[in-house]
Design a protein around this motif. Sequence first.
Motif, PDB file in Angstrom:
ATOM      1  N   VAL A   1       0.846  -1.194   0.000  1.00  0.00           N
ATOM      2  CA  VAL A   1       0.000   0.000   0.000  1.00  0.00           C
ATOM      3  C   VAL A   1       0.880   1.241   0.000  1.00  0.00           C
ATOM      4  O   VAL A   1       0.673   2.190  -0.771  1.00  0.00           O
ATOM      5  CB  VAL A   1      -0.937   0.013   1.220  1.00  0.00           C
ATOM      6  N   PHE A   2       1.891   1.253   0.856  1.00  0.00           N
ATOM      7  CA  PHE A   2       2.840   2.368   0.898  1.00  0.00           C
ATOM      8  C   PHE A   2       3.496   2.583  -0.458  1.00  0.00           C
ATOM      9  O   PHE A   2       3.666   3.708  -0.917  1.00  0.00           O
ATOM     10  CB  PHE A   2       3.951   2.064   1.909  1.00  0.00           C
ATOM     11  N   GLU A   3       3.913   1.479  -1.070  1.00  0.00           N
ATOM     12  CA  GLU A   3       4.653   1.554  -2.327  1.00  0.00           C
ATOM     13  C   GLU A   3       3.888   2.347  -3.372  1.00  0.00           C
ATOM     14  O   GLU A   3       4.386   3.310  -3.943  1.00  0.00           O
ATOM     15  CB  GLU A   3       4.933   0.140  -2.840  1.00  0.00           C
ATOM     16  N   TRP A   4       2.640   1.965  -3.606  1.00  0.00           N
ATOM     17  CA  TRP A   4       1.881   2.620  -4.667  1.00  0.00           C
ATOM     18  C   TRP A   4       1.235   3.910  -4.202  1.00  0.00           C
ATOM     19  O   TRP A   4       0.999   4.805  -5.012  1.00  0.00           O
ATOM     20  CB  TRP A   4       0.853   1.649  -5.242  1.00  0.00           C
TER      21      TRP A   4
ATOM     22  N   ILE B   1      11.993   2.584   6.714  1.00  0.00           N
ATOM     23  CA  ILE B   1      12.693   3.532   5.830  1.00  0.00           C
ATOM     24  C   ILE B   1      11.703   4.184   4.870  1.00  0.00           C
ATOM     25  O   ILE B   1      11.715   5.409   4.681  1.00  0.00           O
ATOM     26  CB  ILE B   1      13.796   2.812   5.045  1.00  0.00           C
ATOM     27  N   MET B   2      10.833   3.378   4.284  1.00  0.00           N
ATOM     28  CA  MET B   2       9.895   3.887   3.302  1.00  0.00           C
ATOM     29  C   MET B   2       8.890   4.843   3.934  1.00  0.00           C
ATOM     30  O   MET B   2       8.625   5.937   3.415  1.00  0.00           O
ATOM     31  CB  MET B   2       9.172   2.706   2.649  1.00  0.00           C
ATOM     32  N   GLY B   3       8.328   4.441   5.087  1.00  0.00           N
ATOM     33  CA  GLY B   3       7.318   5.270   5.733  1.00  0.00           C
ATOM     34  C   GLY B   3       7.870   6.583   6.249  1.00  0.00           C
ATOM     35  O   GLY B   3       7.257   7.637   6.083  1.00  0.00           O
ATOM     36  N   ILE B   4       9.036   6.532   6.866  1.00  0.00           N
ATOM     37  CA  ILE B   4       9.642   7.755   7.392  1.00  0.00           C
ATOM     38  C   ILE B   4      10.029   8.696   6.258  1.00  0.00           C
ATOM     39  O   ILE B   4       9.860   9.921   6.358  1.00  0.00           O
ATOM     40  CB  ILE B   4      10.867   7.403   8.264  1.00  0.00           C
ATOM     41  N   SER B   5      10.527   8.149   5.161  1.00  0.00           N
ATOM     42  CA  SER B   5      10.905   8.988   4.010  1.00  0.00           C
ATOM     43  C   SER B   5       9.689   9.670   3.397  1.00  0.00           C
ATOM     44  O   SER B   5       9.741  10.855   3.046  1.00  0.00           O
ATOM     45  CB  SER B   5      11.614   8.131   2.952  1.00  0.00           C
ATOM     46  N   THR B   6       8.587   8.925   3.273  1.00  0.00           N
ATOM     47  CA  THR B   6       7.364   9.504   2.718  1.00  0.00           C
ATOM     48  C   THR B   6       6.841  10.619   3.625  1.00  0.00           C
ATOM     49  O   THR B   6       6.484  11.710   3.155  1.00  0.00           O
ATOM     50  CB  THR B   6       6.286   8.412   2.559  1.00  0.00           C
TER      51      THR B   6
ATOM     52  N   GLY C   1      -1.298  22.664   1.021  1.00  0.00           N
ATOM     53  CA  GLY C   1      -2.209  21.526   1.153  1.00  0.00           C
ATOM     54  C   GLY C   1      -1.655  20.228   0.579  1.00  0.00           C
ATOM     55  O   GLY C   1      -2.034  19.125   1.017  1.00  0.00           O
ATOM     56  N   TRP C   2      -0.742  20.324  -0.389  1.00  0.00           N
ATOM     57  CA  TRP C   2      -0.160  19.129  -0.996  1.00  0.00           C
ATOM     58  C   TRP C   2       0.599  18.283   0.017  1.00  0.00           C
ATOM     59  O   TRP C   2       0.801  17.073  -0.181  1.00  0.00           O
ATOM     60  CB  TRP C   2       0.803  19.521  -2.122  1.00  0.00           C
ATOM     61  N   ARG C   3       1.014  18.895   1.134  1.00  0.00           N
ATOM     62  CA  ARG C   3       1.775  18.158   2.156  1.00  0.00           C
ATOM     63  C   ARG C   3       0.901  17.155   2.912  1.00  0.00           C
ATOM     64  O   ARG C   3       1.400  16.148   3.435  1.00  0.00           O
ATOM     65  CB  ARG C   3       2.396  19.142   3.151  1.00  0.00           C
ATOM     66  N   ILE C   4      -0.385  17.408   2.998  1.00  0.00           N
ATOM     67  CA  ILE C   4      -1.277  16.595   3.823  1.00  0.00           C
ATOM     68  C   ILE C   4      -1.264  15.119   3.406  1.00  0.00           C
ATOM     69  O   ILE C   4      -1.142  14.238   4.271  1.00  0.00           O
ATOM     70  CB  ILE C   4      -2.699  17.181   3.812  1.00  0.00           C
ATOM     71  N   PRO C   5      -1.397  14.795   2.110  1.00  0.00           N
ATOM     72  CA  PRO C   5      -1.368  13.369   1.744  1.00  0.00           C
ATOM     73  C   PRO C   5      -0.079  12.669   2.164  1.00  0.00           C
ATOM     74  O   PRO C   5      -0.103  11.479   2.505  1.00  0.00           O
ATOM     75  CB  PRO C   5      -1.510  13.410   0.222  1.00  0.00           C
ATOM     76  N   PHE C   6       1.053  13.378   2.146  1.00  0.00           N
ATOM     77  CA  PHE C   6       2.307  12.774   2.604  1.00  0.00           C
ATOM     78  C   PHE C   6       2.294  12.582   4.121  1.00  0.00           C
ATOM     79  O   PHE C   6       2.767  11.567   4.641  1.00  0.00           O
ATOM     80  CB  PHE C   6       3.497  13.649   2.205  1.00  0.00           C
TER      81      PHE C   6
ATOM     82  N   ALA D   1       0.019   7.388   9.576  1.00  0.00           N
ATOM     83  CA  ALA D   1      -0.960   6.469  10.164  1.00  0.00           C
ATOM     84  C   ALA D   1      -0.767   5.059   9.618  1.00  0.00           C
ATOM     85  O   ALA D   1      -0.803   4.071  10.368  1.00  0.00           O
ATOM     86  CB  ALA D   1      -2.377   6.963   9.887  1.00  0.00           C
ATOM     87  N   LEU D   2      -0.567   4.947   8.310  1.00  0.00           N
ATOM     88  CA  LEU D   2      -0.291   3.653   7.711  1.00  0.00           C
ATOM     89  C   LEU D   2       0.993   3.052   8.277  1.00  0.00           C
ATOM     90  O   LEU D   2       1.075   1.840   8.531  1.00  0.00           O
ATOM     91  CB  LEU D   2      -0.163   3.789   6.185  1.00  0.00           C
ATOM     92  N   LEU D   3       1.993   3.893   8.458  1.00  0.00           N
ATOM     93  CA  LEU D   3       3.267   3.423   8.989  1.00  0.00           C
ATOM     94  C   LEU D   3       3.094   2.877  10.407  1.00  0.00           C
ATOM     95  O   LEU D   3       3.589   1.787  10.723  1.00  0.00           O
ATOM     96  CB  LEU D   3       4.286   4.563   8.986  1.00  0.00           C
ATOM     97  N   ALA D   4       2.417   3.624  11.252  1.00  0.00           N
ATOM     98  CA  ALA D   4       2.258   3.206  12.645  1.00  0.00           C
ATOM     99  C   ALA D   4       1.526   1.869  12.754  1.00  0.00           C
ATOM    100  O   ALA D   4       1.934   0.972  13.493  1.00  0.00           O
ATOM    101  CB  ALA D   4       1.508   4.291  13.430  1.00  0.00           C
ATOM    102  N   ILE D   5       0.454   1.735  11.988  1.00  0.00           N
ATOM    103  CA  ILE D   5      -0.320   0.486  12.023  1.00  0.00           C
ATOM    104  C   ILE D   5       0.521  -0.682  11.528  1.00  0.00           C
ATOM    105  O   ILE D   5       0.541  -1.766  12.123  1.00  0.00           O
ATOM    106  CB  ILE D   5      -1.598   0.635  11.168  1.00  0.00           C
ATOM    107  N   SER D   6       1.223  -0.453  10.428  1.00  0.00           N
ATOM    108  CA  SER D   6       2.008  -1.525   9.822  1.00  0.00           C
ATOM    109  C   SER D   6       3.138  -1.984  10.740  1.00  0.00           C
ATOM    110  O   SER D   6       3.375  -3.187  10.905  1.00  0.00           O
ATOM    111  CB  SER D   6       2.575  -1.063   8.481  1.00  0.00           C
ATOM    112  N   VAL D   7       3.853  -1.034  11.333  1.00  0.00           N
ATOM    113  CA  VAL D   7       4.964  -1.394  12.226  1.00  0.00           C
ATOM    114  C   VAL D   7       4.435  -2.138  13.447  1.00  0.00           C
ATOM    115  O   VAL D   7       5.016  -3.145  13.881  1.00  0.00           O
ATOM    116  CB  VAL D   7       5.752  -0.138  12.650  1.00  0.00           C
ATOM    117  N   TRP D   8       3.336  -1.654  14.016  1.00  0.00           N
ATOM    118  CA  TRP D   8       2.750  -2.319  15.189  1.00  0.00           C
ATOM    119  C   TRP D   8       2.395  -3.772  14.887  1.00  0.00           C
ATOM    120  O   TRP D   8       2.692  -4.675  15.677  1.00  0.00           O
ATOM    121  CB  TRP D   8       1.505  -1.557  15.639  1.00  0.00           C
TER     122      TRP D   8
END
Length: 578
Positions: free
Chosen positions: A33-36, A103-108, A219-224, A229-236
């Motif tokens: 999900v993060f990837e795409w 790495i991916m989540g923090i970079s995004t 506003g473009w920053r918001i999606p990044f 939230a995705l990162l936190a759930i996935s790592v947990w």
Amino acid sequence: MAVATAVPRSGEAVRPMTAGEKKVILASSLGTVFEWYDFYLYGSLAAIIGAQFFSAYPEATRNIFALLAFAAGFLVRPFGALVFGRLGDMVGRKYTFLVTILIMGISTFAVGLLPSYTTLNAYGIGWVAPVTLLVLRMLQGLALGGEYGGAAVYVAEHAPAGRRGFYTAFIQTTATLGLLLSLIIILSTQGYVNSAYPGTTVTNPDGTTTTLTAFQVWGWRIPFLVSVALLAISVWIRLQMQESPAFKKMKEEGTHSKAPLSEAFGQWKNAKWALLALLGLTAGQAVVWYTGQFYALFFLQSILKVDQFTANVMIAWSLILGTAGFLIFGSLSDRIGRKPIILGGCLIAALTYFPLFNMLTANANPALHAAQASVPVVVKTNPDDCSFQFNPVGTAKFTKECDVAKALLARSAVAYRTDPQPKGTPTVVSINGKDFAVADPAFAKAVPAALTEAGYPPASGNPTVIKAANPIDIFTGQKLAVIGILTILVVYVTMVYGPIAAALVELFPTRIRYTSMSLPYHIGNGWFGGLLPATSFAMVAQTGDIYYGLWYPIVIALFTFVVGLIFIPETKDRDILA
């Protein structure tokens, strides 16, 4: 958790997923999900990101740099596959792809926090902004190179025998869901921010002013940022996972590889399977995937002149309708095999792309379709003066008269033919028998006006082009027809992509599986697929045929069909503990 290796007997009931297996699939799939999600965010917002981080340059140059940063993520993916694939085969699947998602989540997330060039330039360090952006993109690319292989291997090595295709298909499904999620968040954020907050007027370097929307400014920053939230759930979830049973068994027996890179690619008996996986599976899968989603979107916007919002709505509905195909074909591959479905998808796509895209033109922009069939346009030029306008990152300059003429016509989606002329003859564009010299200073304005007079629809104000007022404004014959065509293209995507993870996992032995499967996957998708839009558009510009670019995916898909048919074995019944 033990892994069964016996294939269920014919007619034997397949047990439902256990809670543990569902957690394995969820934990593994969130990385995709993060990837795409990230891929589509950056691709969609490249122009805005260019204005934020490369504002020291003119608009055309800043867009080039933004695309270069985008391309960097593609180019380093195979290297990420090598780095993290090696770690995954040496230290384990779980911890390696826990690192990749961090790495991916923090970079995004960091892209959303990164100060702009203008902000940092006030302190004399404006250059830090674009350099940091490039570093973040490369980190994302490296992490993505290791993420997919780890997720696919982890799920497959937990799946019961006879169900690997179905279980790994969830990873493929969430790739499209990540794309859909990013699309929804971009559209909803843009709509809310621009309606709730005022725009900002900025002064350009040349002294002119431009009014930017609130979304363009901040506003473009918001999606990044919401990706955290995705990162936190996935790592947990991933922290609670156990190592895959296949790797644990191999580790206990002391049979894991001490040098997976040299074993996977330094020994021909193993390296040949990586090469065959690339040519006989992932190259064709990649071009069908990119054609059905990204090139279809590019074709709607850049060639058929459908506005960005409407094009995104059409693609979104096709993804919603077609996504179940991943699970259907993944499950079907457990019964009839991976090869028939993947190679069948490549073949069917190759045989039907031309009529489908022709139908797409006829329904999405009927006036353009009619004009292409009735308005004769000829480029009279010396063919030696014409370049092949391959420009994947926007850095090349094409300034010859022939190139200028063809680029203008290609951007206007004009069907034309080339009339060869002797060397030294000035390039002329003939529209309905009337000639326009490229050397004429009025050429850039005169040709579009003549095309409109001859019957081509104008760049704006075309009443026949498809247009959606909102995300549910789809219930007309024209819109439903376009969504139907796009859904067929998505079904092709699900055919080739649904079973691919299981096929790749089963092709390689456990000790070098992570390393071996990741490289052909990322070369196929990152390079064969990633170069598709630029290559196809260059082919369109070269020939004057808006459908000619389809030869790129067609030829590669057919080549994969032949190589896969001859050299790739059926693997669905293999014992992947071997």
